[in-house]
Write a protein that holds these residues in place. Structure first.
Motif, mmCIF file in Angstrom:
data_model
loop_
_atom_site.group_PDB
_atom_site.id
_atom_site.type_symbol
_atom_site.label_atom_id
_atom_site.label_comp_id
_atom_site.label_asym_id
_atom_site.label_seq_id
_atom_site.Cartn_x
_atom_site.Cartn_y
_atom_site.Cartn_z
ATOM 1 N N LEU A 164 0.826 -1.146 -0.116
ATOM 2 C CA LEU A 164 -0.235 -0.023 0.132
ATOM 3 C C LEU A 164 0.908 1.101 0.076
ATOM 4 C CD1 LEU A 164 -2.774 -0.833 2.400
ATOM 5 C CD2 LEU A 164 -2.906 -0.564 -0.010
ATOM 6 N N LEU A 165 1.968 1.215 0.842
ATOM 7 C CA LEU A 165 2.853 2.628 0.757
ATOM 8 C C LEU A 165 3.537 2.695 -0.522
ATOM 9 C CD1 LEU A 165 4.743 1.994 4.201
ATOM 10 C CD2 LEU A 165 3.154 3.297 3.665
ATOM 11 N N THR A 166 3.805 1.530 -1.292
ATOM 12 C CA THR A 166 4.340 1.709 -2.656
ATOM 13 C C THR A 166 3.300 2.183 -3.636
ATOM 14 O OG1 THR A 166 5.855 0.084 -2.151
ATOM 15 C CG2 THR A 166 5.765 0.535 -4.406
ATOM 16 N N PHE A 167 2.287 1.660 -3.547
ATOM 17 C CA PHE A 167 0.937 2.131 -4.394
ATOM 18 C C PHE A 167 0.680 3.545 -4.093
ATOM 19 C CE2 PHE A 167 -2.859 -0.343 -6.407
ATOM 20 C CZ PHE A 167 -2.706 0.509 -7.522
ATOM 21 N N ASP A 168 0.619 3.864 -3.114
ATOM 22 C CA ASP A 168 0.473 5.466 -2.675
ATOM 23 C C ASP A 168 1.306 6.398 -3.278
ATOM 24 O OD1 ASP A 168 -2.038 5.303 -1.229
ATOM 25 O OD2 ASP A 168 -1.170 4.876 0.491
ATOM 26 N N ALA A 169 2.634 5.886 -2.915
ATOM 27 C CA ALA A 169 3.831 6.642 -3.718
ATOM 28 C C ALA A 169 3.483 6.936 -5.307
ATOM 29 C CB ALA A 169 5.065 6.209 -3.181
ATOM 30 N N HIS A 215 3.261 -0.519 -12.855
ATOM 31 C CA HIS A 215 3.726 -2.088 -13.091
ATOM 32 C C HIS A 215 4.936 -2.213 -12.639
ATOM 33 C CE1 HIS A 215 0.101 -2.558 -15.898
ATOM 34 N NE2 HIS A 215 0.336 -3.910 -16.094
ATOM 35 N N SER A 216 6.002 -1.432 -12.923
ATOM 36 C CA SER A 216 7.469 -1.554 -12.350
ATOM 37 C C SER A 216 7.414 -1.430 -10.807
ATOM 38 C CB SER A 216 8.267 -0.555 -13.257
ATOM 39 O OG SER A 216 8.181 -0.593 -14.677
ATOM 40 N N SER A 217 6.766 -0.490 -10.318
ATOM 41 C CA SER A 217 7.034 -0.355 -8.961
ATOM 42 C C SER A 217 6.252 -1.389 -8.040
ATOM 43 C CB SER A 217 6.317 0.928 -8.452
ATOM 44 O OG SER A 217 4.878 1.154 -8.896
ATOM 45 N N ILE A 218 4.763 -1.824 -8.553
ATOM 46 C CA ILE A 218 4.427 -2.803 -7.860
ATOM 47 C C ILE A 218 5.119 -4.063 -7.825
ATOM 48 C CG2 ILE A 218 2.131 -4.121 -7.526
ATOM 49 C CD1 ILE A 218 2.117 -1.292 -6.582
ATOM 50 N N ALA A 219 5.677 -4.403 -9.315
ATOM 51 C CA ALA A 219 6.258 -5.911 -9.636
ATOM 52 C C ALA A 219 7.488 -6.015 -8.624
ATOM 53 C CB ALA A 219 6.339 -5.839 -10.803
ATOM 54 N N PHE A 220 8.518 -4.612 -8.802
ATOM 55 C CA PHE A 220 9.688 -4.662 -8.121
ATOM 56 C C PHE A 220 9.432 -4.811 -6.714
ATOM 57 C CE2 PHE A 220 12.028 -3.896 -12.005
ATOM 58 C CZ PHE A 220 13.383 -4.560 -11.824
ATOM 59 N N TYR A 221 8.484 -4.214 -6.163
ATOM 60 C CA TYR A 221 8.157 -4.237 -4.654
ATOM 61 C C TYR A 221 7.957 -5.869 -4.298
ATOM 62 C CZ TYR A 221 5.965 -4.479 -0.056
ATOM 63 O OH TYR A 221 5.624 -4.996 1.294
ATOM 64 N N ALA A 222 6.639 -6.167 -4.903
ATOM 65 C CA ALA A 222 6.302 -7.471 -4.592
ATOM 66 C C ALA A 222 7.267 -8.615 -4.636
ATOM 67 C CB ALA A 222 4.974 -7.835 -5.281
ATOM 68 N N LEU A 278 13.537 -11.359 -0.646
ATOM 69 C CA LEU A 278 14.099 -11.160 0.608
ATOM 70 C C LEU A 278 13.519 -12.089 1.836
ATOM 71 C CD1 LEU A 278 14.358 -7.274 0.569
ATOM 72 C CD2 LEU A 278 16.311 -8.909 0.135
ATOM 73 N N TYR A 279 12.030 -12.555 1.555
ATOM 74 C CA TYR A 279 11.565 -13.466 2.518
ATOM 75 C C TYR A 279 12.156 -14.877 2.463
ATOM 76 C CZ TYR A 279 7.609 -16.120 4.185
ATOM 77 O OH TYR A 279 6.971 -17.280 4.707
ATOM 78 N N LEU A 280 12.221 -15.210 1.179
ATOM 79 C CA LEU A 280 12.955 -16.497 0.891
ATOM 80 C C LEU A 280 14.390 -16.490 1.717
ATOM 81 C CD1 LEU A 280 11.708 -17.389 -2.533
ATOM 82 C CD2 LEU A 280 10.614 -18.232 -0.469
ATOM 83 N N GLN A 281 14.899 -15.509 1.532
ATOM 84 C CA GLN A 281 16.344 -15.557 1.982
ATOM 85 C C GLN A 281 16.484 -15.730 3.756
ATOM 86 O OE1 GLN A 281 19.086 -15.219 0.430
ATOM 87 N NE2 GLN A 281 20.479 -15.292 2.050
ATOM 88 N N ARG A 282 15.418 -14.832 4.216
ATOM 89 C CA ARG A 282 15.337 -15.137 5.661
ATOM 90 C C ARG A 282 14.686 -16.363 6.310
ATOM 91 N NH1 ARG A 282 16.827 -13.141 10.151
ATOM 92 N NH2 ARG A 282 15.254 -13.186 11.802
ATOM 93 N N LYS A 283 13.842 -17.229 5.287
ATOM 94 C CA LYS A 283 12.944 -18.424 5.810
ATOM 95 C C LYS A 283 13.435 -19.567 5.341
ATOM 96 C CE LYS A 283 9.538 -16.472 8.022
ATOM 97 N NZ LYS A 283 8.966 -17.095 9.703
ATOM 98 N N LEU A 284 14.075 -19.653 4.023
ATOM 99 C CA LEU A 284 14.440 -21.041 3.706
ATOM 100 C C LEU A 284 16.035 -21.242 4.112
ATOM 101 C CD1 LEU A 284 13.455 -21.103 0.044
ATOM 102 C CD2 LEU A 284 12.239 -22.010 1.988
ATOM 103 N N VAL A 300 11.755 -1.059 -5.464
ATOM 104 C CA VAL A 300 12.886 -1.550 -4.692
ATOM 105 C C VAL A 300 13.100 -0.863 -3.341
ATOM 106 C CG1 VAL A 300 15.482 -1.757 -4.800
ATOM 107 C CG2 VAL A 300 14.278 -2.331 -6.675
ATOM 108 N N THR A 301 13.070 0.570 -3.101
ATOM 109 C CA THR A 301 12.991 1.178 -1.956
ATOM 110 C C THR A 301 11.905 0.842 -1.125
ATOM 111 O OG1 THR A 301 13.821 3.223 -3.180
ATOM 112 C CG2 THR A 301 13.231 3.608 -0.899
ATOM 113 N N GLY A 302 10.612 0.704 -1.508
ATOM 114 C CA GLY A 302 9.561 0.074 -0.579
ATOM 115 C C GLY A 302 9.898 -1.309 -0.035
ATOM 116 N N ALA A 303 10.342 -2.234 -1.041
ATOM 117 C CA ALA A 303 10.573 -3.635 -0.493
ATOM 118 C C ALA A 303 11.582 -3.650 0.598
ATOM 119 C CB ALA A 303 11.040 -4.515 -1.417
ATOM 120 N N LEU A 304 12.724 -2.983 0.540
ATOM 121 C CA LEU A 304 14.020 -2.745 1.295
ATOM 122 C C LEU A 304 13.641 -2.123 2.756
ATOM 123 C CD1 LEU A 304 16.925 -1.942 -1.062
ATOM 124 C CD2 LEU A 304 16.460 -4.029 -0.133
#
Length: 337
Positions: free
Chosen positions: A139-144, A209-216, A222-228, A274-278
């Motif tokens: 939602l933060l990324t979408f708003d921006a 498209h670019s902002s949402i795809a790169f965020y998600a 990064l989630y897989l890096q933490r959990k797997l 990318v900024t929103g994801a990080l």
């Protein structure tokens, strides 16, 4: 009588009033936090609805001979439905599978926790927590992105083809008199296109498209890096991360290929994602913080030879028999005492 006494001794003790009050206060705190988080989600959703249904994008002028907005119209390679599947359904499936396997391997699949009076599986609660973090950052990324689109109002590369502008003086952009003219007062004929298509021609910057795809997809990587973290998952984890990043990259490239965005729109949109994801992974989900079990106990503490320390610092002024290798004899010891 002895059996009855044994039964009474093994029966669980009833909770005290203090324990009941403490549990009730904890439940109230959880309910209050959930209510605040739900309110924040609603507040973040309101601007998106306002921009999409009640706000017109900024109306900016153009040069009739601007070749960057004279590309032909073409359909989306990555349609909005496909984008929703990539950034919504795919992360959901990954979250469910990873959390289930993680709970199964740790033996916590059948464990439960009480939440607002309901007994829920622990891995359900963890899954909900991860989905909440993901949705908040989305939602933060979408708003921006929406703020940029409706504030700038940049024209898409196929603006002339879809808008078909007609100047207020009755002339067209194809007339020689308007060859180098900057046009601000015009109306879109839009023959063969809908009102929504014409409105979309002024929403080029940045690429949604670019902002949402790169965020998600970066967030899921990064989630897989933490959990797997289980053994033999190293190559599997990195392969999945590569696939996710390539899906985001292809989505961004398709926006330029389809003439729906300028390259700078895609670049800025990707940076927003990318900024929103990080930020979400680092400060909200805290993926980069080591768990307590990963911190080596005693790490950073200096080990010393305590016997040498005692000999050097204590024995020099302490009589026997408290120190070894002492030079005191019995007479000296008696005088010291």
């Amino acid at each position: 009588m002895r059996d009855a006494a044994n039964e009474n001794s093994t029966a669980p003790a009833a909770p005290t009033d203090r324990e009941i009050r403490r549990a009730s206060a904890a439940q109230r705190r959880v309910a209050r936090r959930l209510l605040i988080e739900l309110l924040i989600i609603v507040v973040l959703t309101i601007p998106i609805c306002i921009f999409e249904f009640a706000v017109e994008p900024a109306r900016r002028g153009f040069f009739c001979d601007d070749e960057s907005i004279r590309y032909p119209f073409s359909d989306n390679t990555v349609t909005p439905v496909m984008l929703g599947l990539l950034t919504g359904a795919l992360p959901l499936i990954i979250f469910v599978v990873v959390e289930y396997v993680h709970a199964l391997r740790s033996g916590e699949l059948s464990s439960t926790v009480e939440l607002l009076g309901w007994q829920m599986s622990t891995w359900y609660v963890e899954l909900g927590r991860q989905l909440t973090y993901f949705g908040f950052g989305l939602l933060l990324t979408f708003d921006a992105t929406e703020v940029g689109k409706y504030t700038i109002g940049r024209l898409r590369p196929h603006f002339i083809a879809v808008c078909q502008p007609q100047l207020n003086d009755g002339t067209l952009c194809t007339d020689p008199v308007n060859l180098h003219r900057y046009v601000e007062n015009y109306e879109c004929a839009g023959e063969g296109y809908t009102i929504a298509d014409v409105r979309q021609t002024r929403l080029s910057f940045p690429s949604g498209h670019s902002s949402i795809a790169f965020y998600a997809l970066l967030y899921v990587a990064l989630y897989l890096q933490r959990k797997l973290t289980w053994r033999s998952s190293n190559f599997t984890r990195h392969f999945l991360q590569f696939v996710l990043i390539m899906l985001a990259w292809y989505t961004a490239l398709s926006r330029v290929m389809d003439s729906w965005h300028h390259w700078s729109d895609v670049l800025v949109g990707s940076l927003i994602g990318v900024t929103g994801a990080l930020i979400t992974a680092r400060y909200i989900a805290k993926f980069f913080q080591s768990p307590f079990s990963d911190v080596p106990l005693g790490g950073g503490l200096r080990r010393e030879d305590t016997s040498a320390t005692l000999q050097d610092e204590v024995c020099s002024s302490t009589p026997p028999p408290y120190c070894v290798n002492s030079s005191y004899n019995e007479d000296q010891y008696c005088t010291k005492v």
